[in-house]
Design a protein around this motif. Sequence first.
Motif, mmCIF file in Angstrom:
data_model
loop_
_atom_site.group_PDB
_atom_site.id
_atom_site.type_symbol
_atom_site.label_atom_id
_atom_site.label_comp_id
_atom_site.label_asym_id
_atom_site.label_seq_id
_atom_site.Cartn_x
_atom_site.Cartn_y
_atom_site.Cartn_z
ATOM 1 N N PHE A 31 22.203 50.923 48.159
ATOM 2 C CA PHE A 31 22.804 49.814 47.424
ATOM 3 C C PHE A 31 24.274 50.018 47.064
ATOM 4 N N LEU A 32 24.715 51.246 46.870
ATOM 5 C CA LEU A 32 26.060 51.463 46.340
ATOM 6 C C LEU A 32 27.020 52.249 47.221
ATOM 7 N N SER A 33 26.552 52.843 48.301
ATOM 8 C CA SER A 33 27.419 53.763 49.051
ATOM 9 C C SER A 33 28.719 53.112 49.518
ATOM 10 N N ASN A 34 28.661 51.872 50.009
ATOM 11 C CA ASN A 34 29.885 51.219 50.468
ATOM 12 C C ASN A 34 30.883 51.010 49.333
ATOM 13 N N TRP A 46 35.533 49.905 40.863
ATOM 14 C CA TRP A 46 34.702 48.729 40.995
ATOM 15 C C TRP A 46 33.223 49.010 40.801
ATOM 16 N N VAL A 47 32.797 50.252 40.959
ATOM 17 C CA VAL A 47 31.407 50.593 40.626
ATOM 18 C C VAL A 47 31.203 50.372 39.133
ATOM 19 N N GLU A 48 32.173 50.811 38.349
ATOM 20 C CA GLU A 48 32.088 50.604 36.899
ATOM 21 C C GLU A 48 32.181 49.122 36.551
ATOM 22 N N ALA A 49 33.017 48.368 37.266
ATOM 23 C CA ALA A 49 33.114 46.920 37.045
ATOM 24 C C ALA A 49 31.768 46.258 37.326
ATOM 25 N N LEU A 50 31.129 46.683 38.415
ATOM 26 C CA LEU A 50 29.803 46.157 38.746
ATOM 27 C C LEU A 50 28.802 46.532 37.658
ATOM 28 N N GLY A 51 28.847 47.786 37.207
ATOM 29 C CA GLY A 51 27.942 48.225 36.147
ATOM 30 C C GLY A 51 28.111 47.399 34.883
ATOM 31 N N THR A 52 29.341 47.115 34.512
ATOM 32 C CA THR A 52 29.606 46.308 33.317
ATOM 33 C C THR A 52 29.093 44.885 33.522
ATOM 34 N N PHE A 53 29.349 44.329 34.688
ATOM 35 C CA PHE A 53 28.864 42.986 35.028
ATOM 36 C C PHE A 53 27.337 42.927 34.899
ATOM 37 N N LEU A 54 26.655 43.933 35.416
ATOM 38 C CA LEU A 54 25.194 43.973 35.345
ATOM 39 C C LEU A 54 24.710 44.170 33.910
ATOM 40 N N GLN A 55 25.394 45.037 33.165
ATOM 41 C CA GLN A 55 25.015 45.275 31.766
ATOM 42 C C GLN A 55 25.188 44.020 30.923
ATOM 43 N N LEU A 85 29.523 45.002 49.564
ATOM 44 C CA LEU A 85 28.098 45.369 49.588
ATOM 45 C C LEU A 85 27.263 44.462 50.491
ATOM 46 N N ASN A 86 27.830 43.312 50.851
ATOM 47 C CA ASN A 86 27.101 42.317 51.627
ATOM 48 C C ASN A 86 25.814 41.910 50.898
ATOM 49 N N PHE A 92 18.492 37.755 41.242
ATOM 50 C CA PHE A 92 17.786 38.595 40.269
ATOM 51 C C PHE A 92 17.330 39.932 40.856
ATOM 52 N N GLU A 93 16.668 39.904 42.010
ATOM 53 C CA GLU A 93 16.169 41.142 42.624
ATOM 54 C C GLU A 93 17.318 42.077 42.987
ATOM 55 N N THR A 94 18.397 41.501 43.478
ATOM 56 C CA THR A 94 19.571 42.304 43.810
ATOM 57 C C THR A 94 20.147 42.930 42.553
ATOM 58 N N GLN A 95 20.250 42.161 41.483
ATOM 59 C CA GLN A 95 20.742 42.703 40.216
ATOM 60 C C GLN A 95 19.858 43.838 39.723
ATOM 61 N N LEU A 96 18.552 43.674 39.840
ATOM 62 C CA LEU A 96 17.617 44.714 39.411
ATOM 63 C C LEU A 96 17.847 45.994 40.211
ATOM 64 N N ASN A 97 17.895 45.877 41.517
ATOM 65 C CA ASN A 97 18.101 47.056 42.363
ATOM 66 C C ASN A 97 19.467 47.693 42.136
ATOM 67 N N LEU A 98 20.499 46.872 42.006
ATOM 68 C CA LEU A 98 21.831 47.411 41.742
ATOM 69 C C LEU A 98 21.893 48.105 40.387
#
Length: 117
Positions: A31-34, A46-55, A85-86, A92-98
């Motif tokens: 899910f995150l390697s790219n 941007w990993v942290e930006a994604l984490g904040t977005f998800l949180q 990440l494509n 929802f499922e993508t958010q859960l996995n991410l």
Amino acid sequence: MNEVLFYDELGILRLLWQLDSPQLRQFTDEFLSNLIKYDQKNDTEWVEALGTFLQEGGKTQQAAKKLHIHPNTMRYRIKRIQEILNLDVHDFETQLNLSIAYKINKFILAKPSERGE
């Protein structure tokens, strides 16, 4: 940023801590390697930006406020993250996995120095 985690507050991480690192690495990479590679190559966070977005439950305005950036900047980052990440980060499922991959990467697989220890 130092973050103290109490076992009772770990939620799903309590279960994940019992898995072997290779399994966790494989899930995280899926899910995150790219995005991790993009951050390393471009000196971005941007990993942290994604984490904040998800949180923040996928709420762009709230994530932007928490990161102290303009909402349009956050929208741009989310658009680019989806392209890298494509994946549709609003699914929802993508958010859960991410979210799970993000937490594994941050709290289980990260070296102590990367966790602020």
